[in-house]
Write an enzyme that holds these catalytic residues in place. Structure first.
Site, PDB file in Angstrom:
ATOM      1  N   ASN A 116     -10.607  -0.251   0.074  1.00 54.43           N
ATOM      2  CA  ASN A 116      -9.631  -0.346   1.167  1.00 54.43           C
ATOM      3  C   ASN A 116     -10.254  -0.061   2.538  1.00 54.43           C
ATOM      4  OD1 ASN A 116      -7.848  -0.491  -0.964  1.00 54.43           O
ATOM      5  ND2 ASN A 116      -6.621   1.275  -0.365  1.00 54.43           N
ATOM      6  N   VAL A 117     -10.000  -0.954   3.465  1.00 50.42           N
ATOM      7  CA  VAL A 117     -10.432  -0.713   4.851  1.00 50.42           C
ATOM      8  C   VAL A 117      -9.252  -1.021   5.778  1.00 50.42           C
ATOM      9  CG1 VAL A 117     -12.054  -1.351   6.691  1.00 50.42           C
ATOM     10  CG2 VAL A 117     -12.804  -1.422   4.300  1.00 50.42           C
ATOM     11  N   THR A 134      -8.387   1.417   9.122  1.00 51.20           N
ATOM     12  CA  THR A 134      -8.539   1.952  10.478  1.00 51.20           C
ATOM     13  C   THR A 134      -9.605   1.224  11.293  1.00 51.20           C
ATOM     14  OG1 THR A 134      -7.828   4.075   9.615  1.00 51.20           O
ATOM     15  CG2 THR A 134      -8.903   4.109  11.755  1.00 51.20           C
ATOM     16  N   GLY A 189      -9.513   4.994   2.215  1.00 47.54           N
ATOM     17  CA  GLY A 189     -10.250   5.587   3.334  1.00 47.54           C
ATOM     18  C   GLY A 189     -11.628   4.970   3.511  1.00 47.54           C
ATOM     19  N   ASP A 195       0.842  -1.198   0.000  1.00 52.54           N
ATOM     20  CA  ASP A 195       0.000   0.000   0.000  1.00 52.54           C
ATOM     21  C   ASP A 195       0.888   1.264   0.000  1.00 52.54           C
ATOM     22  OD1 ASP A 195      -2.511   1.185   0.186  1.00 52.54           O
ATOM     23  OD2 ASP A 195      -2.624   1.062   2.375  1.00 52.54           O
TER      24      ASP A 195
END
Ligand code: 13P
Length: 286
Positions: free
Chosen positions: A229-230, A232, A208, A81
């Site tokens: 994309n995951v 957090t 995000g 990433d």
């Protein structure tokens, strides 16, 4: 199968779903992510930052993703990433990652094209897929911060030129999302996404993902988002659970009693997200 981003996103395009790309932050949570994908009958992209790859060891990540993909019959992609340096990308490719992101979004447009093109040449020679980025995504990730005020939406005309000139396999776009947004949800610019998707024929990528309202996800899928994309959300769930378990435990009790609940918390989130990403009802009706 241990496979590439190009492979899984092509299938997602055919069947109109999006592939979950989940950031792992340690070795502990990694098997839970792949087990979640297996239980949902879905492919999965495991992604790491450069620092996480160095912390865990590139070879260790490759070995686990490969062996778990084979044993569980799950399509697993291992993706680097947000790399900004060619040497970091080369290291990941040489050590067995199947996908890399070159993030030149902070560079002048022409320089972003030139550097992304060089990455594509090297990666494709090694059978590895490449994600590029134009526009800027807000928020903070791995210590790099982009102010909300300095966010730049992706220009559709630039997207066309960038894809044509670089040969990327997937394009990350800025349509209002922010990295690390977990206390609130963002407003995604669907009209802009539609415009980009109508002009560009590579799979599009959302960064995000934690800050994206789940009710918007199907609109994103229907307009070409094929990698979602995951990061957090998993990090926060793991850490919250760890605070609880480590806070309560006796110090001589096996660590697995503290760590398994953290991994389970992450697994539930991944299963839930993949359920939405797979557009399951639509697949059943096809
Ligand atoms: P979040 O951490 O905000 O979910 O974003 C993850 C991401 O986009 C990784 O590049």
């Amino acid at each position: 199968m241990y496979t590439t981003l190009k492979e899984v996103t092509s299938r997602a395009e055919e069947l109109n779903f999006t592939v979950g790309a989940f950031n792992t932050h340690n070795l502990e949570m990694l098997p839970s992510l792949i087990h979640a994908a297996k239980e949902q009958g879905a492919p999965i992209i495991i992604q790491t930052s450069i620092d996480t790859a160095k912390y865990i060891g590139h070879e260790n990540l490759v070995a686990i993703c490969k062996s778990m993909a084979t044993k569980n019959m799950v399509d697993v992609v291992l993706h680097l990433d947000h790399a900004r340096e060619f040497d970091d990308i080369k290291e990941a490719i040489d050590k067995g990652y199947t996908s890399v992101m070159f993030d030149g979004s902070h560079l002048p447009f022409k320089e972003n094209i030139m550097k992304t093109r060089a990455v594509v040449e090297y990666a494709h020679k090694h059978g590895v897929s490449v994600e590029g980025e134009i526009g800027t995504i807000g928020g903070t990730e791995e210590g790099i911060h982009v102010d909300e005020d300095n966010k730049v939406y992706t220009d559709p005309k630039d997207a066309v030129e960038f894809v044509k000139a670089t040969g990327v396999d997937a394009l990350a776009i800025a349509i209002g999302t922010n990295h690390g947004q977990y206390k609130s949800k963002t407003e995604v610019n669907i009209p802009l996404l539609k415009e980009i998707n109508a002009l560009v024929d590579v799979p599009l990528v959302i960064h995000g993902g934690t800050g994206v309202n789940e009710k918007d996800i199907h609109k994103l899928i229907d307009n070409g988002i094929r990698k979602f994309n995951v990061g957090t959300e998993l990090l926060v769930a793991w850490t919250k659970k760890a605070k609880e378990t480590f806070g309560e435990t006796k110090e001589n009790k096996s660590l697995r009693h503290n760590i398994i609940p953290c991994n389970d918390a992450v697994k539930e989130i991944v299963k839930h997200k993949i359920g939405i990403f797979m557009n399951k009802e639509d697949l059943i009706n096809k």
